[in-house]
Structures are given as structure tokens and as C-alpha cells.
Design a protein around this motif. Structure first.
Motif, PDB file in Angstrom:
ATOM      1  N   GLU A  12      10.942  -1.802   5.788  1.00 45.13           N
ATOM      2  CA  GLU A  12       9.518  -1.493   5.650  1.00 45.13           C
ATOM      3  C   GLU A  12       9.229  -0.532   4.493  1.00 45.13           C
ATOM      4  O   GLU A  12      10.025   0.359   4.211  1.00 45.13           O
ATOM      5  CB  GLU A  12       9.009  -0.762   6.905  1.00 45.13           C
ATOM      6  N   CYS A  13       8.053  -0.714   3.901  1.00 51.30           N
ATOM      7  CA  CYS A  13       7.499   0.347   3.062  1.00 51.30           C
ATOM      8  C   CYS A  13       6.097   0.641   3.580  1.00 51.30           C
ATOM      9  O   CYS A  13       5.467  -0.196   4.241  1.00 51.30           O
ATOM     10  CB  CYS A  13       7.439  -0.059   1.590  1.00 51.30           C
ATOM     11  N   GLY A  14       5.625   1.842   3.292  1.00 53.46           N
ATOM     12  CA  GLY A  14       4.230   2.185   3.558  1.00 53.46           C
ATOM     13  C   GLY A  14       3.506   2.282   2.227  1.00 53.46           C
ATOM     14  O   GLY A  14       4.106   2.657   1.219  1.00 53.46           O
ATOM     15  N   THR A  15       2.221   1.929   2.206  1.00 55.46           N
ATOM     16  CA  THR A  15       1.440   2.081   0.979  1.00 55.46           C
ATOM     17  C   THR A  15       0.046   2.620   1.296  1.00 55.46           C
ATOM     18  O   THR A  15      -0.504   2.346   2.368  1.00 55.46           O
ATOM     19  CB  THR A  15       1.359   0.747   0.191  1.00 55.46           C
ATOM     20  N   ASP A  16      -0.477   3.422   0.363  1.00 51.63           N
ATOM     21  CA  ASP A  16      -1.804   4.022   0.528  1.00 51.63           C
ATOM     22  C   ASP A  16      -2.347   4.366  -0.851  1.00 51.63           C
ATOM     23  O   ASP A  16      -1.598   4.398  -1.836  1.00 51.63           O
ATOM     24  CB  ASP A  16      -1.716   5.278   1.403  1.00 51.63           C
ATOM     25  N   GLU A  17      -3.659   4.621  -0.930  1.00 54.19           N
ATOM     26  CA  GLU A  17      -4.275   4.979  -2.206  1.00 54.19           C
ATOM     27  C   GLU A  17      -5.036   6.288  -2.078  1.00 54.19           C
ATOM     28  O   GLU A  17      -5.348   6.740  -0.980  1.00 54.19           O
ATOM     29  CB  GLU A  17      -5.181   3.855  -2.711  1.00 54.19           C
ATOM     30  N   ALA A  18      -5.356   6.861  -3.241  1.00 59.41           N
ATOM     31  CA  ALA A  18      -6.173   8.078  -3.308  1.00 59.41           C
ATOM     32  C   ALA A  18      -7.210   7.895  -4.405  1.00 59.41           C
ATOM     33  O   ALA A  18      -6.932   7.257  -5.425  1.00 59.41           O
ATOM     34  CB  ALA A  18      -5.298   9.289  -3.615  1.00 59.41           C
ATOM     35  N   GLY A  19      -8.394   8.442  -4.187  1.00 57.29           N
ATOM     36  CA  GLY A  19      -9.424   8.449  -5.218  1.00 57.29           C
ATOM     37  C   GLY A  19     -10.376   7.285  -5.189  1.00 57.29           C
ATOM     38  O   GLY A  19     -11.112   7.053  -6.144  1.00 57.29           O
ATOM     39  N   ALA A  30       0.483   4.693  -3.951  1.00 55.13           N
ATOM     40  CA  ALA A  30       1.931   4.902  -3.867  1.00 55.13           C
ATOM     41  C   ALA A  30       2.487   3.994  -2.781  1.00 55.13           C
ATOM     42  O   ALA A  30       1.771   3.573  -1.863  1.00 55.13           O
ATOM     43  CB  ALA A  30       2.248   6.364  -3.562  1.00 55.13           C
ATOM     44  N   ALA A  31       3.764   3.699  -2.908  1.00 52.08           N
ATOM     45  CA  ALA A  31       4.504   2.946  -1.886  1.00 52.08           C
ATOM     46  C   ALA A  31       5.830   3.658  -1.671  1.00 52.08           C
ATOM     47  O   ALA A  31       6.435   4.139  -2.635  1.00 52.08           O
ATOM     48  CB  ALA A  31       4.740   1.510  -2.338  1.00 52.08           C
ATOM     49  N   VAL A  32       6.249   3.750  -0.416  1.00 50.82           N
ATOM     50  CA  VAL A  32       7.454   4.521  -0.081  1.00 50.82           C
ATOM     51  C   VAL A  32       8.284   3.792   0.970  1.00 50.82           C
ATOM     52  O   VAL A  32       7.742   3.300   1.968  1.00 50.82           O
ATOM     53  CB  VAL A  32       7.081   5.922   0.468  1.00 50.82           C
ATOM     54  N   ILE A  33       9.584   3.749   0.723  1.00 52.52           N
ATOM     55  CA  ILE A  33      10.545   3.325   1.755  1.00 52.52           C
ATOM     56  C   ILE A  33      11.300   4.578   2.185  1.00 52.52           C
ATOM     57  O   ILE A  33      11.925   5.249   1.344  1.00 52.52           O
ATOM     58  CB  ILE A  33      11.545   2.279   1.220  1.00 52.52           C
ATOM     59  N   SER A 132       5.794   6.484   6.787  1.00 52.48           N
ATOM     60  CA  SER A 132       5.879   5.886   5.449  1.00 52.48           C
ATOM     61  C   SER A 132       4.501   5.804   4.784  1.00 52.48           C
ATOM     62  O   SER A 132       4.366   6.002   3.567  1.00 52.48           O
ATOM     63  CB  SER A 132       6.534   4.502   5.499  1.00 52.48           C
ATOM     64  N   ILE A 133       3.467   5.539   5.577  1.00 51.14           N
ATOM     65  CA  ILE A 133       2.106   5.495   5.018  1.00 51.14           C
ATOM     66  C   ILE A 133       1.654   6.912   4.664  1.00 51.14           C
ATOM     67  O   ILE A 133       1.051   7.140   3.603  1.00 51.14           O
ATOM     68  CB  ILE A 133       1.102   4.827   5.988  1.00 51.14           C
ATOM     69  N   ALA A 134       1.962   7.873   5.538  1.00 47.66           N
ATOM     70  CA  ALA A 134       1.626   9.277   5.252  1.00 47.66           C
ATOM     71  C   ALA A 134       2.337   9.737   3.975  1.00 47.66           C
ATOM     72  O   ALA A 134       1.742  10.430   3.138  1.00 47.66           O
ATOM     73  CB  ALA A 134       2.020  10.162   6.429  1.00 47.66           C
TER      74      ALA A 134
END
Length: 199
Positions: A12-19, A30-33, A132-134
């Protein structure tokens, strides 16, 4: 404590945006594993953290993640394709940087477009439910804040170091007084009545 995994079968990866709601600057994703044994008691939705905690977590996450990616989509593209499409495009670009590539994507919010043929799950308020989303929310926010602080030196009258481009009263007053810059999103309602705007 936030959950580490949505499921155990796929990477899994989590992804989220800012702005997304800003009047100026890019939308940043960003996306993070995260590793399987990852734990952190401070990590949460970036909006619930102080800037000091976000900056501390940025270092921890970059050192301890299996992989991470950060991507900006800039104002011209936002104006061309709209903010929702720009946000999703930024998420796709950040996921593309991951190595290994994820087998499942956890997306903060309720809108996403398929990335290649990878499984995805949209999770409302996912940044306060899954680590991961955080983590992605923190890396997106710190990267975008750093960009806004940098361009604040070029146009200090808009207060971007403080407001990060969000539609505060002070930001709107500065737009009314000085007009707009190359960093403003022209497709956004920059002033409540759009009057007095110097293009």
C-alpha cells in the motif's frame, strides 16, 4: 492511534494533497509507502499538527519510509484543467516516483482517477485514519509551505509566509491593493466581487 494498513494482501501507499483551497501557489501532493513495523504516536492529519511537529515528522518520514514522492502542479495548469484534476494529477505524479510501485493506493477524500491498473480506495478523512495518508499529508504540506515561504521573499506584501496562499482577509486586501502576481490562480475567485482586480 491511526491504523497502519487498510489490508494485508497488497503493498500500500497513501496519498494526499495540500493547497487545494489556496488563491496562490501550486497544489502539492505526496505519496508514501511505510514499512510494516512503522509506528509513530505524533503522526496525524497535518492540519491537526503544529508546523514544528510537521517539520520534525518530515525528517522522520523521509528517513523511515520505504519510498516517498512529492509533486507540484502549478497555477497555469490549475487554471487550465481545474483544481480537482490538478490535485489528482499531482497525486499521480507523486505515486509515479515510488519505488517499488504500490499495488494499492489509499486516497484521502472521495475523488480519484485510476492510476494505471492499480487498485485504489478513497477514504473520507483518511488522513486522520491511516498512517500512510497522514504521512503523505505531512510531506505535501511541508513541501508546499516551504515553496510559499520562498516566493514570499519575492512578493512580501501578500503575507504568504503566514497565510500560505489561503484566502485570508489580509491576502484578499493585498490582492485588492496590489493586484495579482504570476503565482495567483486566475481561475479562482480572488476577490469576493472580482472588482478592482488588476490583471
Amino acid at each position: 492511534m491511526l491504523q497502519l494498513n487498510y489490508q494485508d494482501k497488497y503493498l500500500e501507499c497513501g496519498t494526499d494533497e495540500a493547497g487545494r483551497g489556496c488563491l496562490a501557489g501550486p497544489v502539492t501532493a505526496a505519496a508514501v509507502i511505510l514499512p510494516k513495523e512503522f509506528q509513530n504516536e505524533i503522526l496525524n492529519d497535518s492540519k491537526l499538527l503544529t508546523s514544528k511537529k510537521r517539520e520534525l515528522l518530515e525528517v522522520i518520514l523521509k528517513e523511515s519510509s520505504v519510498s516517498f514522492g512529492v509533486a507540484n502542479i502549478f497555477m497555469e495548469t490549475i487554471d487550465e484543467i481545474n483544481i480537482l484534476n490538478a490535485s489528482i494529477s499531482a497525486m499521480h505524479s507523486s505515486i509515479e516516483q515510488l519505488n517499488p510501485q504500490p499495488e494499492m493506493i489509499l486516497v484521502d477524500g472521495n475523488r480519484f482517477k485510476p492510476y494505471k491498473k492499480t487498485l485504489h480506495e478513497c477514504i473520507i478523512k483518511g488522513d486522520s485514519k491511516f498512517l500512510s495518508i497522514a504521512a503523505a499529508s505531512v510531506l505535501a504540506k511541508t513541501a508546499r509551505d516551504a515553496f510559499m515561504k520562498k516566493i514570499d521573499k519575492e512578493f512580501p506584501m501578500y503575507g504568504w509566509a503566514q497565510n500560505k496562499g489561503y484566502p485570508t482577509k489580509a491576502h484578499r486586501k493585498a490582492i485588492e491593493k496590489y493586484g495579482i502576481t504570476k503565482y495567483h490562480r486566475k481561475s479562482f475567485k480572488l476577490l469576493p466581487d472580482q472588482l478592482g482586480l488588476k490583471l
